[in-house]
Design a protein around this motif. Structure first.
Motif, mmCIF file in Angstrom:
data_model
loop_
_atom_site.group_PDB
_atom_site.id
_atom_site.type_symbol
_atom_site.label_atom_id
_atom_site.label_comp_id
_atom_site.label_asym_id
_atom_site.label_seq_id
_atom_site.Cartn_x
_atom_site.Cartn_y
_atom_site.Cartn_z
ATOM 1 N N VAL A 100 67.069 11.883 46.436
ATOM 2 C CA VAL A 100 67.630 11.932 47.797
ATOM 3 C C VAL A 100 66.636 12.584 48.777
ATOM 4 O O VAL A 100 66.560 12.189 49.933
ATOM 5 C CB VAL A 100 69.033 12.596 47.875
ATOM 6 C CG1 VAL A 100 70.044 11.823 47.052
ATOM 7 C CG2 VAL A 100 69.030 14.060 47.498
ATOM 8 N N SER A 101 65.828 13.528 48.278
ATOM 9 C CA SER A 101 64.845 14.160 49.163
ATOM 10 C C SER A 101 63.792 13.137 49.577
ATOM 11 O O SER A 101 63.420 13.045 50.749
ATOM 12 C CB SER A 101 64.177 15.354 48.485
ATOM 13 O OG SER A 101 65.174 16.246 48.039
ATOM 14 N N ARG A 102 63.333 12.333 48.593
ATOM 15 C CA ARG A 102 62.342 11.293 48.910
ATOM 16 C C ARG A 102 62.959 10.238 49.839
ATOM 17 O O ARG A 102 62.326 9.745 50.774
ATOM 18 C CB ARG A 102 61.867 10.635 47.607
ATOM 19 C CG ARG A 102 60.587 9.838 47.783
ATOM 20 C CD ARG A 102 60.039 9.341 46.460
ATOM 21 N NE ARG A 102 60.650 8.103 46.050
ATOM 22 C CZ ARG A 102 61.206 7.869 44.859
ATOM 23 N NH1 ARG A 102 61.241 8.816 43.940
ATOM 24 N NH2 ARG A 102 61.717 6.697 44.559
ATOM 25 N N SER A 103 64.218 9.955 49.597
ATOM 26 C CA SER A 103 64.939 8.947 50.383
ATOM 27 C C SER A 103 64.953 9.309 51.870
ATOM 28 O O SER A 103 64.759 8.451 52.731
ATOM 29 C CB SER A 103 66.368 8.875 49.841
ATOM 30 O OG SER A 103 67.084 7.826 50.390
ATOM 31 N N VAL A 104 65.168 10.587 52.163
ATOM 32 C CA VAL A 104 65.218 11.021 53.562
ATOM 33 C C VAL A 104 63.864 10.768 54.229
ATOM 34 O O VAL A 104 63.792 10.230 55.341
ATOM 35 C CB VAL A 104 65.628 12.509 53.667
ATOM 36 C CG1 VAL A 104 65.420 13.055 55.071
ATOM 37 C CG2 VAL A 104 67.080 12.678 53.251
ATOM 38 N N ASP A 105 62.786 11.090 53.530
ATOM 39 C CA ASP A 105 61.445 10.849 54.095
ATOM 40 C C ASP A 105 61.206 9.363 54.334
ATOM 41 O O ASP A 105 60.671 8.966 55.368
ATOM 42 C CB ASP A 105 60.363 11.420 53.167
ATOM 43 C CG ASP A 105 60.377 12.944 53.162
ATOM 44 O OD1 ASP A 105 60.799 13.522 54.191
ATOM 45 O OD2 ASP A 105 59.999 13.547 52.145
ATOM 46 N N GLU A 106 61.637 8.540 53.372
ATOM 47 C CA GLU A 106 61.460 7.082 53.528
ATOM 48 C C GLU A 106 62.272 6.566 54.720
ATOM 49 O O GLU A 106 61.783 5.738 55.499
ATOM 50 C CB GLU A 106 61.910 6.355 52.245
ATOM 51 C CG GLU A 106 60.987 6.615 51.056
ATOM 52 C CD GLU A 106 61.597 6.194 49.706
ATOM 53 O OE1 GLU A 106 60.882 6.280 48.697
ATOM 54 O OE2 GLU A 106 62.788 5.801 49.650
ATOM 55 N N SER A 107 63.498 7.067 54.875
ATOM 56 C CA SER A 107 64.338 6.624 56.002
ATOM 57 C C SER A 107 63.733 7.041 57.336
ATOM 58 O O SER A 107 63.695 6.254 58.284
ATOM 59 C CB SER A 107 65.755 7.202 55.878
ATOM 60 O OG SER A 107 66.423 6.608 54.796
ATOM 61 N N LEU A 108 63.250 8.288 57.395
ATOM 62 C CA LEU A 108 62.630 8.764 58.653
ATOM 63 C C LEU A 108 61.462 7.848 59.039
ATOM 64 O O LEU A 108 61.306 7.480 60.202
ATOM 65 C CB LEU A 108 62.133 10.207 58.500
ATOM 66 C CG LEU A 108 63.213 11.295 58.436
ATOM 67 C CD1 LEU A 108 62.593 12.645 58.074
ATOM 68 C CD2 LEU A 108 63.976 11.405 59.757
ATOM 69 N N ALA A 109 60.659 7.451 58.037
ATOM 70 C CA ALA A 109 59.501 6.581 58.310
ATOM 71 C C ALA A 109 59.956 5.207 58.793
ATOM 72 O O ALA A 109 59.441 4.674 59.774
ATOM 73 C CB ALA A 109 58.633 6.463 57.058
ATOM 74 N N ARG A 110 60.944 4.631 58.100
ATOM 75 C CA ARG A 110 61.408 3.284 58.502
ATOM 76 C C ARG A 110 62.045 3.312 59.886
ATOM 77 O O ARG A 110 61.879 2.395 60.681
ATOM 78 C CB ARG A 110 62.427 2.745 57.492
ATOM 79 C CG ARG A 110 61.806 2.142 56.248
ATOM 80 C CD ARG A 110 62.837 1.385 55.427
ATOM 81 N NE ARG A 110 63.800 2.269 54.797
ATOM 82 C CZ ARG A 110 63.672 2.781 53.572
ATOM 83 N NH1 ARG A 110 62.622 2.483 52.830
ATOM 84 N NH2 ARG A 110 64.593 3.577 53.082
ATOM 85 N N LEU A 111 62.789 4.386 60.166
ATOM 86 C CA LEU A 111 63.494 4.468 61.449
ATOM 87 C C LEU A 111 62.574 4.927 62.581
ATOM 88 O O LEU A 111 62.915 4.817 63.760
ATOM 89 C CB LEU A 111 64.695 5.426 61.321
ATOM 90 C CG LEU A 111 65.828 4.911 60.418
ATOM 91 C CD1 LEU A 111 66.750 6.047 59.988
ATOM 92 C CD2 LEU A 111 66.625 3.832 61.151
ATOM 93 N N GLY A 112 61.422 5.473 62.214
ATOM 94 C CA GLY A 112 60.455 5.910 63.219
ATOM 95 C C GLY A 112 60.930 7.101 64.034
ATOM 96 O O GLY A 112 60.662 7.203 65.232
ATOM 97 N N VAL A 113 61.670 8.016 63.389
ATOM 98 C CA VAL A 113 62.159 9.209 64.095
ATOM 99 C C VAL A 113 61.720 10.477 63.354
ATOM 100 O O VAL A 113 61.360 10.427 62.176
ATOM 101 C CB VAL A 113 63.707 9.199 64.239
ATOM 102 C CG1 VAL A 113 64.167 8.055 65.149
ATOM 103 C CG2 VAL A 113 64.381 9.105 62.877
ATOM 104 N N GLU A 114 61.789 11.600 64.069
ATOM 105 C CA GLU A 114 61.363 12.890 63.486
ATOM 106 C C GLU A 114 62.492 13.574 62.733
ATOM 107 O O GLU A 114 62.257 14.378 61.850
ATOM 108 C CB GLU A 114 60.934 13.830 64.615
ATOM 109 C CG GLU A 114 59.831 13.276 65.500
ATOM 110 C CD GLU A 114 58.485 13.831 65.106
ATOM 111 O OE1 GLU A 114 58.365 15.060 65.143
ATOM 112 O OE2 GLU A 114 57.596 13.028 64.758
ATOM 113 N N TYR A 115 63.727 13.255 63.140
ATOM 114 C CA TYR A 115 64.872 13.902 62.480
ATOM 115 C C TYR A 115 66.085 12.967 62.523
ATOM 116 O O TYR A 115 66.150 12.047 63.356
ATOM 117 C CB TYR A 115 65.227 15.241 63.161
ATOM 118 C CG TYR A 115 65.778 15.054 64.561
ATOM 119 C CD1 TYR A 115 64.929 14.983 65.655
ATOM 120 C CD2 TYR A 115 67.153 14.913 64.788
ATOM 121 C CE1 TYR A 115 65.421 14.781 66.937
ATOM 122 C CE2 TYR A 115 67.654 14.721 66.066
ATOM 123 C CZ TYR A 115 66.782 14.651 67.136
ATOM 124 O OH TYR A 115 67.272 14.431 68.401
#
Ligand code: NAD
Length: 314
Positions: A100-115
């Motif tokens: 889940v920790s890796r998932s959050v980083d992947e989602s942030l990258a795909r969504l192009g947001v900082e948080y």
């Protein structure tokens, strides 16, 4: 557009919100450009809460949403995504802290947001509730502390596991629940747990006011898990509305957003015209006579749901 506070988060969220599973082509193939326009139209009309997941379209929904959000000031919308579910089968769930920790980083990258404004554990009834309490939620608390997400939520179909999990963790661990297909014309069982959520100051997000297509003229997609009798009654209701020159979708959306204890209702669509329609309907009064007639048609299947996830969680 009207706004309501989401539990203890302090977020003032539009009563109608944007469900981005549609951008992953979950219901039918979509025109990506049209999907991007649907997001823009939603924000323009005052919708300020968007929900997505890496599961929707197997990351496609997050990617298309990221394209749509590029260039829009970050303070114009609240963004929620999920973690833990990555496909349709049991083997596609992973609620471990590492994943889940890796998932959050992947989602942030795909969504192009900082948080993210909200990170949610996706469909907890498929998981081991003890693991979610003792491993997944602490991992998300660390993510919240790091600033990658502001709040933590849980999602699922089975209402019982929401209360079971919340009872087993410290107050403040979970900020929101996202329930789906349980506050719509055919099923209002979500109301049974709303008093507890209020007592615990947990925000309540309602999803699928059209019952994932059950309450629509088009009817549900082939994969829809509802029992046949539910599908049949909903189609009778749709036909009743059609004969009266009315829209079952309109009635369903108006019904879902009028309960003040439910902060927001997520509707999925990748069509900007549907967004315009849905927002316009949300500002019109409900037809009480039609509502009574449709409730009467749906009475034989009222609160009829289906089993999902692990047997012990149903
Ligand atoms: P929904 O009940 O909103 O129905 C979506 C269907 O309704 C789509 O086929 C769409 O084209 C159609 N539709 C929307 N507006 C319409 C209109 N005006 N006229 C005719 N058809 C219309 O179901 P949903 O999309 O499953 O739920 C909404 C969102 O809630 C999802 O996108 C997702 O973000 C969230 N959700 C989360 C979970 C979860 O966390 N487990 C589960 C379900 C839904």
């Amino acid at each position: 557009m009207r706004y309501r506070l989401l539990g203890r988060t302090g977020l003032s969220v539009s009563v109608l919100s944007f469900g981005a599973s549609s951008l992953g082509g979950v219901f039918h193939d979509i025109d990506e450009q049209q999907g991007v326009q649907a997001v823009h139209k939603a924000i323009e009309l005052g919708i300020n809460f968007i929900d997505v997941s890496p599961y929707y379209g197997l990351t496609k929904a997050e990617t298309v949403l990221g394209r749509a959000l590029a260039g829009i000031p970050r303070n114009q919308y609240f963004l929620a995504t999920k973690c833990g579910r990555y496909g349709p089968n049991m083997r596609d769930f992973d609620f471990s802290a590492t994943r889940v920790s890796r998932s959050v980083d992947e989602s942030l990258a795909r969504l192009g947001v900082e948080y993210l404004d909200l990170i949610q554990i996706h469909d907890i009834e498929f998981g081991n509730i003890k693991q979610i309490a003792e491993e997944t939620l602490p991992a998300l608390a660390a993510i919240r502390d790091s600033g990658k997400a502001r709040f933590v939520g849980i999602t699922g179909l089975t209402l019982r596991v929401f209360t079971e999990l919340l009872q087993s963790v410290a107050p403040g661990t979970v900020d929101t629940i996202l329930s789906y297909c349980h506050f719509a014309l055919n099923d209002a069982s979500l109301l049974s747990i709303v008093p507890k959520m209020q007592e615990w100051e947990v925000g309540v997000i309602n999803a699928s006011p059209l019952g994932m297509g059950l309450l629509s003229m088009r009817g549900p997609p082939a994969w829809h898990p509802a029992p046949d009798e539910v599908k049949r009654c909903c189609q009778i209701a749709a036909e009743h509305c059609r004969l009266k020159g009315a829209s079952l979708e309109k009635l369903a959306i108006q019904f879902a957003i009028r309960e003040p204890r439910i902060t927001t209702t997520l509707v999925g669509t990748a069509d900007p015209k549907n967004i315009e329609r849905n927002v316009a309907w949300s500002n019109e009064p409900i037809d009480d006579l039609l509502l009574a007639e449709v409730m009467n048609i749906l009475e034989p299947v009222h609160n009829t749901t289906w089993v999902q996830g692990r047997i012990e969680n149903n």
